[in-house]
Scaffold this active site. Structure first.
Site, PDB file in Angstrom:
ATOM      1  NE  ARG A 122      -3.825  -0.142   2.189  1.00 34.83           N
ATOM      2  CZ  ARG A 122      -4.693   0.043   3.168  1.00 34.83           C
ATOM      3  NH1 ARG A 122      -4.799  -0.848   4.144  1.00 34.83           N
ATOM      4  NH2 ARG A 122      -5.459   1.110   3.178  1.00 34.83           N
ATOM      5  CD  GLN A 168      -5.528   5.032   6.716  1.00 30.91           C
ATOM      6  OE1 GLN A 168      -4.648   4.883   5.863  1.00 30.91           O
ATOM      7  NE2 GLN A 168      -6.306   4.032   7.105  1.00 30.91           N
ATOM      8  CG  ASP A 314     -13.701   2.508   5.475  1.00 33.54           C
ATOM      9  OD1 ASP A 314     -12.899   2.390   4.536  1.00 33.54           O
ATOM     10  OD2 ASP A 314     -13.367   2.902   6.613  1.00 33.54           O
ATOM     11  CE  LYS A 341      -9.610   3.189   1.343  1.00 41.17           C
ATOM     12  NZ  LYS A 341      -9.066   4.045   2.396  1.00 41.17           N
TER      13      LYS A 341
HETATM   14  C1  S3P Z   1      -9.434   5.544   8.104  1.00 43.28           C
HETATM   15  C2  S3P Z   1      -9.476   6.317   6.984  1.00 43.28           C
HETATM   16  C3  S3P Z   1      -9.822   5.782   5.663  1.00 43.28           C
HETATM   17  C4  S3P Z   1     -10.567   4.462   5.779  1.00 43.28           C
HETATM   18  C5  S3P Z   1      -9.887   3.519   6.730  1.00 43.28           C
HETATM   19  C6  S3P Z   1      -9.811   4.116   8.104  1.00 43.28           C
HETATM   20  C7  S3P Z   1      -9.020   6.162   9.368  1.00 43.28           C
HETATM   21  O1  S3P Z   1      -8.633   5.579   4.945  1.00 43.28           O
HETATM   22  O2  S3P Z   1     -10.696   3.863   4.524  1.00 43.28           O
HETATM   23  O3  S3P Z   1     -10.631   2.299   6.815  1.00 43.28           O
HETATM   24  O4  S3P Z   1      -9.243   5.567  10.443  1.00 43.28           O
HETATM   25  O5  S3P Z   1      -8.473   7.266   9.316  1.00 43.28           O
HETATM   26  P1  S3P Z   1      -7.939   6.789   4.109  1.00 43.28           P
HETATM   27  O6  S3P Z   1      -7.674   7.863   5.049  1.00 43.28           O
HETATM   28  O7  S3P Z   1      -6.679   6.210   3.552  1.00 43.28           O
HETATM   29  O8  S3P Z   1      -8.939   7.131   3.055  1.00 43.28           O
END
Ligand code: S3P
Length: 430
Positions: A122, A168, A314, A341
């Site tokens: 990833r 994230q 999600d 993902k």
């Molecule tokens: C998440 C953010 C999302 C999501 C992941 C959890 C988080 O990812 O898809 O399951 O807890 O910040 P991205 O920030 O990469 O979109």
């Protein structure tokens, strides 16, 4: 590698609570580790991903005690983490790796962050770039992949405009901002979940937020908290979808997280004709929650695009798998992130929905699934490619298909919802 046989099901009835929200549990654990004093966290997520976060924190010298769904953490303080004696293993969890990278960028020692086969494929440039511009030294594998070797220390504050919608990445930069000499600002043109901002405020960090912008003050000392993680709406959606598909169903899901940066999925389902209502609304630690009631109903179908795709990222696998059961089908656009993902979710959905007889096409950034006119789905063998949300979305489709569905590698649901199949069985038995 267990397989699960899914027989066509009658109605779902009854009440269920949900496992603690995965996103929120990671954040509470990380901030508790950096706070002064003992934090108590109730309804900590049973998800394997959230266990990865606790294991990494323990490896960094933090005292963690876990009794059922209660976790207590003796915070090491902002500058009290110890170097780990081995690479830190985030398992399957992108959130663990990316958020922890922000914290490790501020530590005066070297750390290595790695994960399982899926996580090591990833993309991490998205965090390496801002952390490097803050002054951390990070080595990644070719293509910006993990393992990441992070040498940190005091950081420069930055003003960071997010090139992609990612909570994230936003969270990684804000956590690193705690170690910067000044204020760090993150700007987002597409809204993403705001649990980090809410949790930072709860732990006493100096953080200011306005629409599309969050600024955290470096050196903010954090204080321990007692917190309760709400139920995971992203997990609830699988049960909600099952109730919508199975005639006669009536479910009540209690204590579900309803933060507005997560709840767009309920509005979208309602716009398709879903009879969903929320009762017992309350807010704790800035996080809204309530009970969600849902009954069976035919669904019209619809298009998901733009900012909505980011807010429902999600839930998109489940919404895609509802497509064949809707009148007009479901189209998802502007969701390129699905490609990176736990697996390429666009490819995995097209492959598995076609196995069940659906008419499904992919685009670089989305997917379109024909509705009723393509005919009913039939049971098939499902390969979730190790992805928990693909396994659960296809299992729910299997409940409403003709004939038996076999979900291979079904244990992967433990990444977010270990009790998923048991809960379904219980709600079917009543
Ligand atoms: C998440 C953010 C999302 C999501 C992941 C959890 C988080 O990812 O898809 O399951 O807890 O910040 P991205 O920030 O990469 O979109």
């Amino acid at each position: 590698m267990t397989e699960r046989k899914i027989a066509p099901a009658g109605a779902l009835h009854g009440e269920s609570s949900l496992p603690g929200d995965k996103s929120i549990a990671h954040r509470y654990a990380l901030l508790a580790a950096l706070a002064r004093g003992r934090s108590e966290i109730e309804n900590y997520a049973p998800a394997a991903d959230c266990a990865s976060t606790l294991a990494c924190l323990e490896a960094l010298g933090v005292a963690v005690r876990r009794a059922g769904s209660r976790v207590s953490i003796d915070g090491a303080g902002l500058h009290g983490l110890k170097p780990a004696s081995a690479p830190l293993d985030a398992g399957n969890s992108g959130t663990t790796l990316r958020l922890l990278a922000g914290v490790l960028a501020g530590q005066p020692f070297e750390s290595v962050l790695t994960g399982d086969d899926s996580l090591r494929k990833r993309p991490m440039r998205r965090i390496v770039e801002p952390l490097t511009s803050m002054g951390a030294t990070i080595e990644a594998e070719e293509g910006g992949l993990p393992p990441l070797r992070i040498r940190g220390g005091a950081l420069n504050p930055i003003r960071y405009e997010m090139p992609i919608p990612s909570a994230q990445v936003k969270s990684c930069v804000l956590l690193a901002g705690l170690y910067a000499t000044g204020s760090t600002t993150v700007l987002e043109s597409v809204a993403t979940r705001d649990h980090t901002e809410l949790a930072l405020a709860e732990f006493g960090a100096r953080i200011a937020t306005t629409s599309g912008m969050a600024t955290v003050a470096g050196g903010s000392q954090l204080s321990a908290c007692s917190l309760e993680v709400p139920g995971d709406l992203s997990s609830a959606v699988f049960l909600i979808a099952a109730a919508l598909l199975l005639p006669g169903s009536e479910l009540r899901l209690t204590g579900v997280g309803l933060n507005t940066t997560r709840s767009a999925v309920l509005d979208f389902l309602i716009s398709m004709g879903a009879p969903i209502c929320v009762t017992s609304r309350r807010t704790l630690a800035g996080e809204a929650r309530g009970d969600v009631e849902v009954r069976y109903a035919p669904l019209s179908g619809g298009v998901i695009s733009g900012a909505l795709s980011a807010l429902m990222i999600d839930e998109l696998p489940m919404l895609a798998a509802l497509g064949p059961f809707t009148e007009r089908g479901i189209t998802i656009l502007d969701a390129r992130e699905l490609r990176v993902k736990e697996t390429d979710r666009i490819a995995a959905l097209v492959e598995n929905l076609r196995r069940m007889g659906a008419r499904a096409e992919s685009f670089p950034d989305g997917i379109t699934i024909a509705g009723h006119e393509a005919g009913p789905l039939r049971g098939a063998e499902i390969d979730p490619h190790g992805d928990h949300r693909i396994a659960m979305a296809m299992a729910v489709a299997g409940l409403a298909a003709k004939g038996e569905t076999i979900v291979h590698d079904a244990d992967c649901v433990a990444i977010s919802y270990p009790e998923f199949f048991d809960t379904l069985d219980r709600l079917r038995e009543r």
